[in-house]
Write a protein that holds these residues in place. Structure first.
Motif, mmCIF file in Angstrom:
data_model
loop_
_atom_site.group_PDB
_atom_site.id
_atom_site.type_symbol
_atom_site.label_atom_id
_atom_site.label_comp_id
_atom_site.label_asym_id
_atom_site.label_seq_id
_atom_site.Cartn_x
_atom_site.Cartn_y
_atom_site.Cartn_z
ATOM 1 N N ALA A 136 -12.679 10.450 -7.574
ATOM 2 C CA ALA A 136 -11.637 9.485 -7.218
ATOM 3 C C ALA A 136 -10.729 9.292 -8.420
ATOM 4 O O ALA A 136 -11.173 9.342 -9.560
ATOM 5 N N GLY A 137 -9.455 9.102 -8.161
ATOM 6 C CA GLY A 137 -8.505 8.889 -9.251
ATOM 7 C C GLY A 137 -7.093 8.805 -8.720
ATOM 8 O O GLY A 137 -6.866 8.466 -7.555
ATOM 9 N N LYS A 138 -6.144 9.131 -9.582
ATOM 10 C CA LYS A 138 -4.736 9.069 -9.238
ATOM 11 C C LYS A 138 -4.124 10.438 -9.502
ATOM 12 O O LYS A 138 -4.431 11.076 -10.517
ATOM 13 N N ALA A 173 -4.941 25.864 -11.918
ATOM 14 C CA ALA A 173 -4.795 24.446 -11.574
ATOM 15 C C ALA A 173 -3.723 24.292 -10.500
ATOM 16 O O ALA A 173 -2.646 24.873 -10.598
ATOM 17 N N VAL A 174 -4.042 23.532 -9.456
ATOM 18 C CA VAL A 174 -3.086 23.253 -8.385
ATOM 19 C C VAL A 174 -2.604 21.814 -8.505
ATOM 20 O O VAL A 174 -1.415 21.534 -8.406
ATOM 21 N N VAL A 175 -3.529 20.888 -8.723
ATOM 22 C CA VAL A 175 -3.218 19.466 -8.869
ATOM 23 C C VAL A 175 -4.038 18.933 -10.041
ATOM 24 O O VAL A 175 -5.162 19.382 -10.271
ATOM 25 N N ILE A 176 -3.471 17.974 -10.774
ATOM 26 C CA ILE A 176 -4.227 17.315 -11.846
ATOM 27 C C ILE A 176 -4.427 15.864 -11.439
ATOM 28 O O ILE A 176 -3.470 15.163 -11.114
ATOM 29 N N VAL A 177 -5.690 15.443 -11.431
ATOM 30 C CA VAL A 177 -6.059 14.074 -11.068
ATOM 31 C C VAL A 177 -6.470 13.346 -12.338
ATOM 32 O O VAL A 177 -7.208 13.887 -13.159
ATOM 33 N N GLU A 178 -5.984 12.121 -12.497
ATOM 34 C CA GLU A 178 -6.369 11.292 -13.638
ATOM 35 C C GLU A 178 -7.455 10.324 -13.180
ATOM 36 O O GLU A 178 -7.276 9.596 -12.206
ATOM 37 N N ALA A 179 -8.592 10.355 -13.880
ATOM 38 C CA ALA A 179 -9.701 9.453 -13.575
ATOM 39 C C ALA A 179 -10.299 8.994 -14.897
ATOM 40 O O ALA A 179 -10.619 9.815 -15.754
ATOM 41 N N MET A 180 -10.414 7.698 -15.064
ATOM 42 C CA MET A 180 -10.996 7.117 -16.271
ATOM 43 C C MET A 180 -10.305 7.637 -17.531
ATOM 44 O O MET A 180 -10.949 8.021 -18.501
ATOM 45 N N LYS A 181 -8.963 7.701 -17.475
ATOM 46 C CA LYS A 181 -8.109 8.131 -18.590
ATOM 47 C C LYS A 181 -8.326 9.586 -18.975
ATOM 48 O O LYS A 181 -7.968 10.001 -20.066
ATOM 49 N N MET A 182 -8.920 10.382 -18.083
ATOM 50 C CA MET A 182 -9.083 11.815 -18.308
ATOM 51 C C MET A 182 -8.263 12.564 -17.260
ATOM 52 O O MET A 182 -8.187 12.141 -16.113
ATOM 53 N N GLU A 183 -7.656 13.659 -17.668
ATOM 54 C CA GLU A 183 -6.919 14.509 -16.743
ATOM 55 C C GLU A 183 -7.852 15.624 -16.270
ATOM 56 O O GLU A 183 -8.346 16.404 -17.075
ATOM 57 N N ALA A 190 0.847 -1.192 0.000
ATOM 58 C CA ALA A 190 0.000 0.000 0.000
ATOM 59 C C ALA A 190 0.881 1.239 0.000
ATOM 60 O O ALA A 190 1.899 1.275 0.675
ATOM 61 N N PRO A 191 0.501 2.288 -0.782
ATOM 62 C CA PRO A 191 1.323 3.485 -0.806
ATOM 63 C C PRO A 191 1.260 4.212 0.532
ATOM 64 O O PRO A 191 0.218 4.252 1.182
ATOM 65 N N ALA A 192 2.383 4.767 0.935
ATOM 66 C CA ALA A 192 2.431 5.524 2.187
ATOM 67 C C ALA A 192 1.856 6.909 1.952
ATOM 68 O O ALA A 192 1.961 7.464 0.866
ATOM 69 N N ALA A 193 1.224 7.449 2.963
ATOM 70 C CA ALA A 193 0.668 8.794 2.851
ATOM 71 C C ALA A 193 1.797 9.806 2.743
ATOM 72 O O ALA A 193 2.782 9.721 3.454
ATOM 73 N N ASN A 244 -0.709 18.104 -0.045
ATOM 74 C CA ASN A 244 -0.900 16.938 0.816
ATOM 75 C C ASN A 244 -0.846 15.602 0.083
ATOM 76 O O ASN A 244 -1.180 14.575 0.669
ATOM 77 N N VAL A 245 -0.462 15.614 -1.193
ATOM 78 C CA VAL A 245 -0.385 14.382 -1.979
ATOM 79 C C VAL A 245 0.903 14.379 -2.792
ATOM 80 O O VAL A 245 1.572 15.404 -2.912
ATOM 81 N N ALA A 246 1.219 13.241 -3.355
ATOM 82 C CA ALA A 246 2.369 13.104 -4.247
ATOM 83 C C ALA A 246 1.884 12.491 -5.561
ATOM 84 O O ALA A 246 0.840 11.829 -5.603
ATOM 85 N N VAL A 247 2.650 12.704 -6.613
ATOM 86 C CA VAL A 247 2.313 12.126 -7.916
ATOM 87 C C VAL A 247 2.234 10.604 -7.765
ATOM 88 O O VAL A 247 3.093 9.984 -7.139
ATOM 89 N N GLY A 248 1.151 10.028 -8.286
ATOM 90 C CA GLY A 248 0.955 8.587 -8.211
ATOM 91 C C GLY A 248 0.038 8.153 -7.082
ATOM 92 O O GLY A 248 -0.415 7.010 -7.061
ATOM 93 N N ASP A 249 -0.253 9.042 -6.128
ATOM 94 C CA ASP A 249 -1.145 8.689 -5.019
ATOM 95 C C ASP A 249 -2.564 8.455 -5.523
ATOM 96 O O ASP A 249 -3.062 9.204 -6.365
ATOM 97 N N ALA A 250 -3.216 7.441 -5.003
ATOM 98 C CA ALA A 250 -4.638 7.212 -5.277
ATOM 99 C C ALA A 250 -5.425 8.058 -4.291
ATOM 100 O O ALA A 250 -5.120 8.091 -3.107
#
Length: 125
Positions: A64-66, A83-93, A43-46, A108-114
């Motif tokens: 929900a996404g990555k 834009a502050v963060v870009i989330v990928e969900a269902m192959k959409m940014e 599991a990814p660490a916070a 509060n997140v890192a690239v790759g976090d779910a």
């Protein structure tokens, strides 16, 4: 210990997690009969909040996404709609934007976090 059944990309896993474990990784995994179980990824660490103190304005995931990309840095001034963060969900940014003008207080997140919908991504002052 708690037992969970998890489905990942169509593969079903029965996972036993020891309560109070600090690593966040599963303690043991057993195959769900009669399915074969591939190796489970830990599991990814916070990610810790960069910059320490959190701001008063929360920026939360709309879906929900990555985490695909982090567009702003702690201490950077942003305008409403930037834009502050870009989330990928269902192959959409999906850009997650600043709700108002301010300065980024924490990421509060890192690239790759779910992330789940409503998860805290960053804060502004």
């Amino acid at each position: 210990m708690k037992n969970y059944t998890i489905t990942v990309n169509g593969s079903v896993y029965d996972v036993v997690v020891e309560e109070g474990a600090t690593s966040g990784a599963p303690v043991a995994a057993a195959p769900a009969a009669p399915r074969a179980v591939p190796k489970a990824a830990p599991a990814p660490a916070a990610a810790p909040a960069a910059g320490g103190a959190a701001g008063s304005v929360k920026i939360e995931a709309g879906a929900a996404g990555k985490v695909f990309k982090i567009e702003a840095n702690v201490g950077q001034a942003v305008k409403k709609g930037d834009a502050v963060v870009i989330v990928e969900a269902m192959k959409m940014e999906i850009p997650v934007v600043a709700p108002q003008d301010g300065t980024v207080a924490s990421i509060n997140v890192a690239v790759g976090d779910a992330v789940e919908a409503g998860a805290l991504l960053a804060t502004l002052n």
